[in-house]
Design a protein around this motif. Structure first.
Motif, PDB file in Angstrom:
ATOM      1  N   CYS A 119       0.592  -1.060   0.439  1.00  0.00           N
ATOM      2  CA  CYS A 119       0.158  -0.045  -0.243  1.00  0.00           C
ATOM      3  C   CYS A 119       0.800   1.345   0.039  1.00  0.00           C
ATOM      4  O   CYS A 119       1.832   1.319   0.728  1.00  0.00           O
ATOM      5  CB  CYS A 119      -0.950   0.198   1.013  1.00  0.00           C
ATOM      6  N   PHE A 121       0.226   4.118   1.261  1.00  0.00           N
ATOM      7  CA  PHE A 121      -0.737   5.719   2.006  1.00  0.00           C
ATOM      8  C   PHE A 121       0.430   5.332   3.132  1.00  0.00           C
ATOM      9  O   PHE A 121      -0.491   7.372   3.917  1.00  0.00           O
ATOM     10  CB  PHE A 121      -1.933   5.458   2.048  1.00  0.00           C
ATOM     11  N   ASN A 122       0.699   4.407   4.024  1.00  0.00           N
ATOM     12  CA  ASN A 122       1.342   4.162   4.713  1.00  0.00           C
ATOM     13  C   ASN A 122       0.676   5.084   6.127  1.00  0.00           C
ATOM     14  O   ASN A 122       1.861   5.506   7.135  1.00  0.00           O
ATOM     15  CB  ASN A 122       2.986   4.628   4.974  1.00  0.00           C
ATOM     16  N   CYS A 123      -0.210   4.521   6.720  1.00  0.00           N
ATOM     17  CA  CYS A 123      -0.672   5.171   8.040  1.00  0.00           C
ATOM     18  C   CYS A 123      -0.297   4.189   9.091  1.00  0.00           C
ATOM     19  O   CYS A 123       0.070   2.746   8.627  1.00  0.00           O
ATOM     20  CB  CYS A 123      -2.299   4.517   7.600  1.00  0.00           C
ATOM     21  N   PHE A 125      -0.184   3.092  11.675  1.00  0.00           N
ATOM     22  CA  PHE A 125      -1.510   1.875  12.652  1.00  0.00           C
ATOM     23  C   PHE A 125      -1.486   0.598  12.174  1.00  0.00           C
ATOM     24  O   PHE A 125      -2.048  -0.632  12.342  1.00  0.00           O
ATOM     25  CB  PHE A 125      -2.490   2.867  12.980  1.00  0.00           C
ATOM     26  N   CYS A 126      -0.944   0.376  10.386  1.00  0.00           N
ATOM     27  CA  CYS A 126      -1.280  -0.457   9.617  1.00  0.00           C
ATOM     28  C   CYS A 126      -0.301  -1.249   8.951  1.00  0.00           C
ATOM     29  O   CYS A 126       0.736  -0.482   8.378  1.00  0.00           O
ATOM     30  CB  CYS A 126      -2.403   0.448   8.614  1.00  0.00           C
ATOM     31  N   SER A 128       0.011  -3.605   6.450  1.00  0.00           N
ATOM     32  CA  SER A 128       0.315  -2.921   4.848  1.00  0.00           C
ATOM     33  C   SER A 128       1.184  -2.098   4.191  1.00  0.00           C
ATOM     34  O   SER A 128       1.428  -2.616   3.344  1.00  0.00           O
ATOM     35  CB  SER A 128      -1.413  -2.623   4.564  1.00  0.00           C
ATOM     36  N   GLY A 129       1.022  -1.116   4.924  1.00  0.00           N
ATOM     37  CA  GLY A 129       1.672  -0.021   4.086  1.00  0.00           C
ATOM     38  C   GLY A 129       3.455   0.003   4.133  1.00  0.00           C
ATOM     39  O   GLY A 129       4.650   0.560   4.168  1.00  0.00           O
ATOM     40  N   GLY A 164      -8.836  -5.103   3.022  1.00  0.00           N
ATOM     41  CA  GLY A 164      -7.647  -6.506   2.775  1.00  0.00           C
ATOM     42  C   GLY A 164      -7.162  -5.193   2.843  1.00  0.00           C
ATOM     43  O   GLY A 164      -6.721  -3.852   2.997  1.00  0.00           O
ATOM     44  N   GLY A 166      -4.286  -2.625   0.362  1.00  0.00           N
ATOM     45  CA  GLY A 166      -3.729  -1.624  -0.478  1.00  0.00           C
ATOM     46  C   GLY A 166      -5.335  -0.277   0.144  1.00  0.00           C
ATOM     47  O   GLY A 166      -6.419  -1.074   0.550  1.00  0.00           O
ATOM     48  N   GLU A 167      -5.738   0.316  -0.440  1.00  0.00           N
ATOM     49  CA  GLU A 167      -6.376   1.344  -0.951  1.00  0.00           C
ATOM     50  C   GLU A 167      -7.078   0.871  -1.963  1.00  0.00           C
ATOM     51  O   GLU A 167      -6.841   1.002  -3.338  1.00  0.00           O
ATOM     52  CB  GLU A 167      -6.126   2.919  -1.040  1.00  0.00           C
ATOM     53  N   VAL A 200      -9.429   5.531   2.937  1.00  0.00           N
ATOM     54  CA  VAL A 200      -8.630   6.550   3.644  1.00  0.00           C
ATOM     55  C   VAL A 200      -9.354   7.993   3.477  1.00  0.00           C
ATOM     56  O   VAL A 200      -8.975   8.598   4.054  1.00  0.00           O
ATOM     57  CB  VAL A 200      -7.222   6.907   3.508  1.00  0.00           C
TER      58      VAL A 200
HETATM   59  S1  SF4 Z   1      -4.351  -0.652   3.527  1.00  0.00           S
HETATM   60 FE1  SF4 Z   1      -5.189   1.138   4.415  1.00  0.00          FE
HETATM   61  S2  SF4 Z   1      -5.192   1.647   6.660  1.00  0.00           S
HETATM   62 FE2  SF4 Z   1      -3.292   0.058   5.878  1.00  0.00          FE
HETATM   63  S3  SF4 Z   1      -1.746   1.897   5.506  1.00  0.00           S
HETATM   64 FE3  SF4 Z   1      -2.542   1.311   3.178  1.00  0.00          FE
HETATM   65  S4  SF4 Z   1      -4.529   2.776   2.796  1.00  0.00           S
HETATM   66 FE4  SF4 Z   1      -3.696   2.533   4.963  1.00  0.00          FE
END
Ligand code: SF4
Length: 356
Positions: A119, A121-123, A125-126, A128-129, A164, A166-167, A200
């Motif tokens: 992903c 977007f690198n939030c 708390f997540c 995935s990024g 799941g 990715g955005e 997001v």
């Molecule tokens: S999967 Fe969603 S919450 Fe996780 S980093 Fe990507 S955009 Fe953010």
């Protein structure tokens, strides 16, 4: 990915319906054959072309040469201790991993589908990024998550959430083509109200989605902080689209989605769980007439946040309810198998082939 012959591999679920119509016509067959093929693919759990016994052998043989039935291979699956969630690990044809989760609560069987590998977007708390972005998933790779999980679990999947890895709106075209296949009567015939897209807050795509008339589909906004400064601390996208722009966009599109906007709020202890957070969140929810899904933060490696207790979640919900905001606590299924919200990741994947 190339076949040994040097020809590019083509997956049946990447093909446009019209393209397949003309392919079948070119091979001297009537168009009803396409419906028959789709019936096998979408409704009859086939795993190879030869199971499609009402398709003439000549056409089957041609299709076998030209297309592959599935774009993913099941590598492993993990069941949670209380069996309320199963995480599936798939491998793409070019060797990447994709995670999909099946969540079972009573009669409701919800599949949580990934739309990208990694992903952008690198939030914070997540998971995935954390290892960056690799690529978008193709339509076939998104659709096949559904088909392979359904075929393996032998369950009727009642709900689809694009939450799941990715955005989803960052892979807009493939997302929309996939949703059309999920909803089509020749596809999976799943009602729009059973589909949820989580974002997001990519404003141009939210506006486009509203314009394109998908108002029955549920839109879920990952807000997670009700103040601009806090949101910027945990979600880099907030530097591109401000909270006020996001709220104003959602107000604009609200009438199209009617009651179908939900705010997702991951509660992190001593970060976004104060009284002022609850008041600000309630104000936003009321402006866009959204309900709130409250989710306890799930531990992710290298993240400094603290998970709230069950009581913390209940107390925060009470604060929102006092402000007359409809609030549901979503207890994350599958945290023991890192399948809960925010835990899906590319890191440390085992490639052990699952017993089937
Ligand atoms: S999967 Fe969603 S919450 Fe996780 S980093 Fe990507 S955009 Fe953010």
């Amino acid at each position: 990915m190339k076949k040994k012959s040097g020809k590019k591999e083509v997956f049946i679920n990447d093909l446009e319906r019209q393209w397949l119509d003309s392919y079948v016509a070119r091979h001297g067959e009537k168009l009803f054959r396409v419906r028959q093929i789709f019936k096998w693919v979408f409704n009859k759990n086939v795993s190879n072309w030869d199971e499609m016994i009402n398709i003439p052998k000549g056409l089957r043989d041609e299709m076998k040469k030209d297309f592959l039935l599935f774009s993913l291979k099941l590598c492993n699956k993990y069941a949670s201790n209380n069996n309320d969630a199963t995480k599936y690990l798939f491998r793409t044809n070019d060797g990447h991993f994709v995670e999909t989760v099946l969540i079972k609560v009573g009669k409701r069987k919800t599949i949580c589908i990934s739309t990208q590998i990694g992903c952008k977007f690198n939030c914070s708390f997540c998971a995935s990024g954390k290892s960056g972005f690799v690529r978008d998933l193709s339509c076939a790779e998104i659709i096949d998550q559904f088909l392979l999980v359904r075929n393996d679990s032998h369950m009727r999947i009642t709900n689809i959430v694009f939450m799941g890895m990715g955005e989803p709106f960052d892979n807009y075209d493939n997302l929309i083509k996939t949703i059309k296949t999920f909803m089509a009567d020749w596809g999976l015939a799943i009602g729009a109200r059973r589909i949820t897209i989580s974002t997001v807050g990519l404003i141009p795509q939210i506006e486009r989605f509203a314009r394109e008339g998908f108002s029955q589909i549920k839109l879920s906004i990952s807000l997670h902080a009700a103040f601009e400064g806090k949101r910027k601390q945990i979600m880099p996208i907030a530097h591109t689209y401000s909270l006020s722009e996001l709220i104003s966009t959602l107000r604009k599109v609200r009438d199209r989605f009617r009651r179908n906007i939900t705010i997702e709020y991951i509660l992190m202890k001593n970060f976004n769980d104060y009284d002022e957070d609850a008041r600000a969140l309630a104000a936003i929810a009321k402006q866009i007439k959204a309900k709130v899904n409250l989710i306890g933060y799930n531990a992710v490696n290298d993240c400094k946040f603290v998970a709230p207790s069950k009581n913390d979640l209940i107390q925060f919900r009470k604060k929102l309810e006092r402000e007359k905001v409809q609030t549901t606590i979503r207890y994350s299924a599958g945290s023991d198998i890192t399948a809960a919200c925010g835990q899906l990741s590319l890191i440390n994947k085992s490639t052990t082939v699952a017993k089937r």
